[in-house]
Scaffold this motif. Structure first.
Motif, PDB file in Angstrom:
ATOM      1  N   ALA A  25       0.829  -1.203   0.000  1.00  0.00           N
ATOM      2  CA  ALA A  25       0.000   0.000   0.000  1.00  0.00           C
ATOM      3  C   ALA A  25       0.873   1.268   0.000  1.00  0.00           C
ATOM      4  O   ALA A  25       1.938   1.308   0.613  1.00  0.00           O
ATOM      5  CB  ALA A  25      -0.915   0.007   1.218  1.00  0.00           C
ATOM      6  N   ILE A  26       0.399   2.279  -0.707  1.00  0.00           N
ATOM      7  CA  ILE A  26       1.089   3.565  -0.766  1.00  0.00           C
ATOM      8  C   ILE A  26       0.260   4.591  -0.005  1.00  0.00           C
ATOM      9  O   ILE A  26      -0.764   5.061  -0.509  1.00  0.00           O
ATOM     10  CB  ILE A  26       1.304   4.039  -2.216  1.00  0.00           C
ATOM     11  CG1 ILE A  26       1.984   2.944  -3.051  1.00  0.00           C
ATOM     12  CG2 ILE A  26       2.115   5.327  -2.239  1.00  0.00           C
ATOM     13  CD1 ILE A  26       3.371   2.595  -2.604  1.00  0.00           C
ATOM     14  N   PRO A  27       0.643   4.922   1.227  1.00  0.00           N
ATOM     15  CA  PRO A  27      -0.117   5.922   1.988  1.00  0.00           C
ATOM     16  C   PRO A  27       0.012   7.308   1.367  1.00  0.00           C
ATOM     17  O   PRO A  27       0.848   7.550   0.479  1.00  0.00           O
ATOM     18  CB  PRO A  27       0.532   5.878   3.377  1.00  0.00           C
ATOM     19  CG  PRO A  27       1.385   4.641   3.392  1.00  0.00           C
ATOM     20  CD  PRO A  27       1.778   4.399   1.973  1.00  0.00           C
ATOM     21  N   GLU A  28      -0.818   8.239   1.822  1.00  0.00           N
ATOM     22  CA  GLU A  28      -0.657   9.631   1.408  1.00  0.00           C
ATOM     23  C   GLU A  28       0.755  10.081   1.775  1.00  0.00           C
ATOM     24  O   GLU A  28       1.294   9.723   2.838  1.00  0.00           O
ATOM     25  CB  GLU A  28      -1.685  10.504   2.112  1.00  0.00           C
ATOM     26  CG  GLU A  28      -3.125  10.258   1.652  1.00  0.00           C
ATOM     27  CD  GLU A  28      -3.340  10.636   0.196  1.00  0.00           C
ATOM     28  OE1 GLU A  28      -2.689  11.601  -0.269  1.00  0.00           O
ATOM     29  OE2 GLU A  28      -4.135   9.962  -0.484  1.00  0.00           O
ATOM     30  N   HIS A  29       1.369  10.905   0.910  1.00  0.00           N
ATOM     31  CA  HIS A  29       2.764  11.271   1.125  1.00  0.00           C
ATOM     32  C   HIS A  29       3.084  12.610   0.451  1.00  0.00           C
ATOM     33  O   HIS A  29       2.298  13.118  -0.337  1.00  0.00           O
ATOM     34  CB  HIS A  29       3.697  10.189   0.579  1.00  0.00           C
ATOM     35  CG  HIS A  29       3.468   9.884  -0.872  1.00  0.00           C
ATOM     36  ND1 HIS A  29       2.438   9.061  -1.297  1.00  0.00           N
ATOM     37  CD2 HIS A  29       4.116  10.305  -1.987  1.00  0.00           C
ATOM     38  CE1 HIS A  29       2.459   8.980  -2.619  1.00  0.00           C
ATOM     39  NE2 HIS A  29       3.460   9.724  -3.060  1.00  0.00           N
ATOM     40  N   ARG A  30       4.218  13.101   0.776  1.00  0.00           N
ATOM     41  CA  ARG A  30       4.767  14.300   0.143  1.00  0.00           C
ATOM     42  C   ARG A  30       6.284  14.260   0.293  1.00  0.00           C
ATOM     43  O   ARG A  30       6.839  13.382   0.989  1.00  0.00           O
ATOM     44  CB  ARG A  30       4.213  15.575   0.779  1.00  0.00           C
ATOM     45  CG  ARG A  30       4.512  15.694   2.256  1.00  0.00           C
ATOM     46  CD  ARG A  30       4.224  17.086   2.793  1.00  0.00           C
ATOM     47  NE  ARG A  30       4.362  17.143   4.245  1.00  0.00           N
ATOM     48  CZ  ARG A  30       5.514  17.242   4.895  1.00  0.00           C
ATOM     49  NH1 ARG A  30       6.660  17.288   4.210  1.00  0.00           N
ATOM     50  NH2 ARG A  30       5.545  17.284   6.220  1.00  0.00           N
ATOM     51  N   CYS A  31       6.959  15.190  -0.363  1.00  0.00           N
ATOM     52  CA  CYS A  31       8.410  15.278  -0.218  1.00  0.00           C
ATOM     53  C   CYS A  31       8.773  15.639   1.218  1.00  0.00           C
ATOM     54  O   CYS A  31       8.075  16.427   1.871  1.00  0.00           O
ATOM     55  CB  CYS A  31       8.973  16.357  -1.139  1.00  0.00           C
ATOM     56  SG  CYS A  31       8.913  15.949  -2.888  1.00  0.00           S
ATOM     57  N   ALA A  32       9.857  15.084   1.689  1.00  0.00           N
ATOM     58  CA  ALA A  32      10.389  15.495   2.993  1.00  0.00           C
ATOM     59  C   ALA A  32      11.052  16.860   2.845  1.00  0.00           C
ATOM     60  O   ALA A  32      11.676  17.164   1.825  1.00  0.00           O
ATOM     61  CB  ALA A  32      11.400  14.473   3.485  1.00  0.00           C
ATOM     62  N   ILE A  33      10.893  17.704   3.849  1.00  0.00           N
ATOM     63  CA  ILE A  33      11.493  19.029   3.811  1.00  0.00           C
ATOM     64  C   ILE A  33      13.012  18.892   3.921  1.00  0.00           C
ATOM     65  O   ILE A  33      13.517  18.303   4.890  1.00  0.00           O
ATOM     66  CB  ILE A  33      10.964  19.903   4.964  1.00  0.00           C
ATOM     67  CG1 ILE A  33       9.443  20.034   4.877  1.00  0.00           C
ATOM     68  CG2 ILE A  33      11.621  21.281   4.944  1.00  0.00           C
ATOM     69  CD1 ILE A  33       8.817  20.746   6.058  1.00  0.00           C
ATOM     70  N   PRO A  34      13.762  19.380   2.944  1.00  0.00           N
ATOM     71  CA  PRO A  34      15.228  19.262   3.002  1.00  0.00           C
ATOM     72  C   PRO A  34      15.784  19.902   4.275  1.00  0.00           C
ATOM     73  O   PRO A  34      15.397  21.015   4.649  1.00  0.00           O
ATOM     74  CB  PRO A  34      15.690  20.029   1.754  1.00  0.00           C
ATOM     75  CG  PRO A  34      14.517  19.975   0.828  1.00  0.00           C
ATOM     76  CD  PRO A  34      13.315  20.039   1.704  1.00  0.00           C
ATOM     77  N   GLY A  35      16.664  19.162   4.959  1.00  0.00           N
ATOM     78  CA  GLY A  35      17.291  19.684   6.157  1.00  0.00           C
ATOM     79  C   GLY A  35      16.469  19.541   7.418  1.00  0.00           C
ATOM     80  O   GLY A  35      16.941  19.887   8.513  1.00  0.00           O
ATOM     81  N   TRP A  36      15.241  19.037   7.296  1.00  0.00           N
ATOM     82  CA  TRP A  36      14.371  18.858   8.473  1.00  0.00           C
ATOM     83  C   TRP A  36      14.405  17.374   8.849  1.00  0.00           C
ATOM     84  O   TRP A  36      13.674  16.555   8.318  1.00  0.00           O
ATOM     85  CB  TRP A  36      12.951  19.312   8.151  1.00  0.00           C
ATOM     86  CG  TRP A  36      12.078  19.530   9.361  1.00  0.00           C
ATOM     87  CD1 TRP A  36      11.709  18.612  10.285  1.00  0.00           C
ATOM     88  CD2 TRP A  36      11.478  20.749   9.767  1.00  0.00           C
ATOM     89  NE1 TRP A  36      10.908  19.164  11.240  1.00  0.00           N
ATOM     90  CE2 TRP A  36      10.744  20.503  10.938  1.00  0.00           C
ATOM     91  CE3 TRP A  36      11.484  22.060   9.259  1.00  0.00           C
ATOM     92  CZ2 TRP A  36      10.029  21.489  11.607  1.00  0.00           C
ATOM     93  CZ3 TRP A  36      10.765  23.035   9.923  1.00  0.00           C
ATOM     94  CH2 TRP A  36      10.048  22.754  11.094  1.00  0.00           C
ATOM     95  N   ASP A  37      15.275  17.036   9.796  1.00  0.00           N
ATOM     96  CA  ASP A  37      15.539  15.631  10.091  1.00  0.00           C
ATOM     97  C   ASP A  37      14.342  14.889  10.684  1.00  0.00           C
ATOM     98  O   ASP A  37      14.165  13.698  10.440  1.00  0.00           O
ATOM     99  CB  ASP A  37      16.733  15.511  11.044  1.00  0.00           C
ATOM    100  CG  ASP A  37      18.030  15.965  10.400  1.00  0.00           C
ATOM    101  OD1 ASP A  37      18.108  15.894   9.156  1.00  0.00           O
ATOM    102  OD2 ASP A  37      18.947  16.391  11.121  1.00  0.00           O
TER     103      ASP A  37
END
Length: 551
Positions: free
Chosen positions: A43-55
């Motif tokens: 399954a592919i949950p809802e997602h988005r890009c991770a914020i660069p530099g936000w660990d």
């Protein structure tokens, strides 16, 4: 061996046969439990890009600062999409102060529905979205290969040996999948699980058919379809309670342990019919004696002298698969049957894989789609011998197709009415389930006896091809995008189901008709109104054509 004498003396469905039938049929629960695990595992949950530099970035909004960073970094998705943020790009600020979009390197996923999924862990999104469809296709490729080879193994090594070996290997392979974080390893194990699923299902189907008398063969055959549906229902319940993909696979695999004792002769017998064909008559006698003891029947003297007598009557010479195309009538009918098998399997599994787009509650919808298979199978069992095969085949496919096309309008114009979409999808699934149950009986009666094995084997292969294509069509919404992308799979499934119903119009009815024996009989079948009071496909045919289509 003259088994008619055994049924006459010991009984067609006594205590011994009930044990064999219900134990063998229960393996279909296990098959149904495992075959659709990829729906939850990948399954592919809802997602988005991770914020660069936000660990410690998460999909869930942490606070106002986090929300501001998301809005500043992640562009909004087009208004036609059902998600808010772009799933594949983030905004990057150049040295001159201008913004441009960059491809994601990391993603964050919604954990409100799935705590973990392999699809998320391996980032089967954006440019890699095809990986999910490929993995689901490989499972059906394994079933395709198993359909071709399991019959050969069953004939050579025995029904029980093939069944037990496959059950044991499924257990290890499905356990292995739970620890396979590597995509290639997961694909290999997925293929093997599909392969061995058929490897246990087909001989278990055959062995119970070989033990029961003619009057109970249809019930025994249908029982597997019911058990498979219970497996799907069980999977929905387990997946609802376990939201971690690895734990889900472990729990779904565990029931395989209960089948390990079947290796012992005292627990489960080998087919007496198969033992005789291999010249192992002493072992066959032992099984038959135990059969009689369980049924509380005392065998008469010289019983085995009569039973083991060689029957001199020979049936018609067996044909080859190309004989199905030896004349125009047979060629057209064969192609129509192939079309029906392909579209019914494609629609049946495709609708299941696409269930995430057809309502708000994914788990409830999966459960409901599994439950509607039960009334569909019961309905077929009740009306096939009253209404006929052809009307049921046509009606189920047309009703299912129209209902699925109906979901297009609710998805596009009534997005706030998910219940309507769910009801139409359930009607579609019920129609396809009924069609699946009918096509096996209908086509097995249309093929002449001399090519029935070849015809049913080829039909099963067409069904496998439909199953292999189904994941790609179900994922068209992810490939195309927008509202039309969400509706496109339903358009394909519904249209093809209607095509299958139309194809059935041009096939002759088989209810209460003499079954065709030769190619010439097949050519002339349906051109007269001969009635046959009692019709039964021969056991020798059933042995080689066990219905593995719902796997």
């Amino acid at each position: 061996m003259q088994f008619d004498l055994i049924y006459k003396e010991i009984g067609e469905y006594g205590r011994f046969q009930r044990w064999v039938v219900w134990v063998a049929s229960s393996t279909s629960v296990y098959a149904g439990l495992l075959i659709l695990t990829s729906f939850f595992v990948l399954a592919i949950p809802e997602h988005r890009c991770a914020i660069p530099g936000w660990d410690n970035d998460t999909y869930a909004i942490q606070d106002d600062t986090h929300l501001a960073a998301i809005n500043r970094t992640i562009p909004l998705a087009p208004s036609t999409e059902k998600y808010k943020y772009d799933q594949c790009h983030y905004l990057k600020l150049d040295d001159d102060g201008t913004e441009h979009r960059e491809q994601c390197e990391r993603w964050v996923y919604d954990k409100s529905i799935f705590k973990t999924s392999l699809g998320a862990e391996l980032n089967m999104v954006c440019d890699q979205k095809i990986l999910k469809s490929n993995a689901q296709m490989v499972n059906f490729a394994g079933i395709f290969a198993g359909s071709l080879l399991s019959g050969i193994f069953s004939d050579k090594f025995g029904r029980k040996t093939t069944m037990c070996a496959s059950l044991t290997l499924i257990l290890f392979c499905s356990f292995g999948m739970a620890w396979s974080s590597n995509y290639i390893v997961f694909m290999i194990l997925t293929f093997l699980v599909g392969f061995f699923n058929v490897g246990q299902w087909m001989p278990s189907f055959v062995i119970k058919i070989e033990f029961v008398g003619p009057s109970m063969r249809r019930f025994s055959g249908y029982l597997s379809s019911f058990m498979s549906s219970f497996g799907h229902i069980g999977l929905a319940a387990i997946a609802y309670g376990i939201r971690d993909w690895s734990t889900l696979l472990i729990v779904a695999s565990l029931p395989g342990i209960i089948y390990l004792p079947l290796w012992f002769k005292s627990v489960f017998p080998e087919s007496a019919r198969w033992l005789c064909t291999r010249g192992r008559t002493d072992e066959a006698k032992s099984v038959i004696k135990r059969w009689a003891r369980w049924n509380k029947v005392k065998l008469p003297e010289k019983f085995f002298d009569k039973v083991l007598a060689v029957e001199e009557e020979q049936g018609p010479t067996q044909g080859q698969i190309w004989d199905l195309f030896s004349n125009k009538t047979m060629c057209v009918r064969t192609m129509l049957i192939f079309i029906i098998w392909l579209v019914v399997c494609l629609g049946y599994y495709g609708l299941t894989f696409n269930i995430g787009d057809l309502g708000d509650d994914l788990y409830l919808n999966f459960m409901l789609q599994s439950l509607v298979e039960l009334p569909a199978n019961i309905l077929c069992l009740l009306i096939l011998d009253r209404v006929g095969r052809k009307p049921v085949m046509i009606g189920s496919m047309l009703i299912g197709g129209v209902a699925l096309i109906g979901t297009i309008f609710t998805l596009l114009y009534l997005p706030d009415k998910p219940v309507v979409t769910t009801v139409l999808a359930l009607i579609g699934k019920m129609g396809l389930s009924a069609g699946f149950s009918t096509v096996y009986i209908f086509s097995s009666e249309l093929f002449p006896t001399v090519v029935r094995n070849a015809g049913m084997g080829a039909s099963s292969c067409m069904a496998r091809i439909g199953g292999m294509v189904a994941p790609y069509i179900a994922d068209l919404d992810r490939l195309v995008g927008g509202k039309f992308g969400v509706a496109l799979p339903q358009l394909v499934f519904g249209s093809l189901s209607i095509v299958g119903g139309i194809a059935a119009i041009f096939l002759p009815e088989t209810l209460n008709r003499y079954l065709p024996e030769t190619i010439e009989d097949g050519k002339n079948f349906g051109k007269n109104n001969d009635i046959h009071i009692e019709k039964m496909v021969e056991i020798s045919t059933i042995e080689k054509t066990a219905d593995t289509s719902k796997l």
